[in-house]
Write an enzyme that holds these catalytic residues in place. Structure first.
Site, short mmCIF file in Angstrom:
data_model
loop_
_atom_site.label_atom_id
_atom_site.label_comp_id
_atom_site.label_asym_id
_atom_site.label_seq_id
_atom_site.Cartn_x
_atom_site.Cartn_y
_atom_site.Cartn_z
N TYR A 26 39.22 33.10 36.57
CA TYR A 26 38.56 34.44 38.16
C TYR A 26 39.58 33.53 39.28
CZ TYR A 26 36.78 37.08 41.79
OH TYR A 26 36.67 38.45 43.14
N GLU A 48 30.92 43.34 44.66
CA GLU A 48 30.86 42.59 46.21
C GLU A 48 29.40 43.03 46.73
OE1 GLU A 48 31.88 40.00 46.49
OE2 GLU A 48 33.89 39.99 45.86
N TRP A 56 28.08 34.43 42.02
CA TRP A 56 29.19 35.57 41.99
C TRP A 56 29.39 34.79 40.80
CZ3 TRP A 56 31.66 39.66 42.79
CH2 TRP A 56 32.87 40.42 42.22
#
Length: 197
Positions: A26, A48, A56
């Site tokens: 990522y 988000e 995350w």
């Protein structure tokens, strides 16, 4: 505080992107890179918001399921979700089952549709790009909000978006390259083409 970390491959990365292979991919391919189109921007905004209070990595590992159950983040489809769809999502073990966040995702899809006659989500988000981008040398230099993320959060809330606090909006701005928060010395610094240096 930590500066860029040199990986086994000899490449310098932001510390969070130097370990887990999912985070590394990522970091190296997506984080800080602009995305195209309304659905891609709505996806990042939605994810988000779901990440708030979680790692995350948790969201990345569930991203394909999120894309499936939220119809590829096509705003018109998600905006039409009703109570039955919310219950279906609350029963879906492959995503984060938080009613407030699911409700916010539907609310934000509706707000995105309504925003089209005023320029659209993409233009609105990018209108909050600062004149200069941060240049953090270590993790202690990295902000969690900015005047622009505060202003963006305020405007989104004003026009009907939910779960779009200033910290969440700063994370969005980092994720899609509105700011470049790769550490100075990280091999991805400046890679987006939006910012250089």
């Amino acid at each position: 505080m930590t500066g860029p970390v040199i990986g086994d491959d000899g490449v310098a990365r932001c510390p969070w992107g130097a370990g887990d292979p999912v985070n590394l991919a990522y970091h190296d391919i997506e984080w800080g890179m602009p995305v195209e189109g309304e659905a891609a921007h709505l996806e990042r905004l939605t994810l988000e918001a779901f990440q708030s209070g979680l790692s995350w990595l948790t969201i990345l590992n569930k991203r394909e399921a999120f894309r499936e159950v939220f119809a590829g983040f096509e705003a018109d489809v998600v905006a039409a979700y009703g109570d039955g769809d919310v219950e279906r999502l609350m029963a879906e073990p492959r995503i984060v089952r938080n009613r407030r966040k699911i409700d916010a995702a539907v609310t934000n899809a509706r707000a995105t549709v309504a925003l089209r006659d005023r320029g659209g989500l993409v233009d609105l988000l990018w209108s909050f790009r600062p004149d200069t981008t941060p240049a953090p040398h270590d993790t202690a230099d990295q902000a969690t909000t900015s005047p622009e993320s505060i202003a963006l959060s305020t405007e989104l809330k004003r026009i009907g978006f939910a779960h779009v606090g200033a910290t969440t909006m700063y994370a969005l701005m980092e994720a899609i390259g509105i700011v470049d928060d790769h550490l100075v010395g990280c091999h991805r610094r400046g890679a987006s083409g939006v910012w250089s240096g």
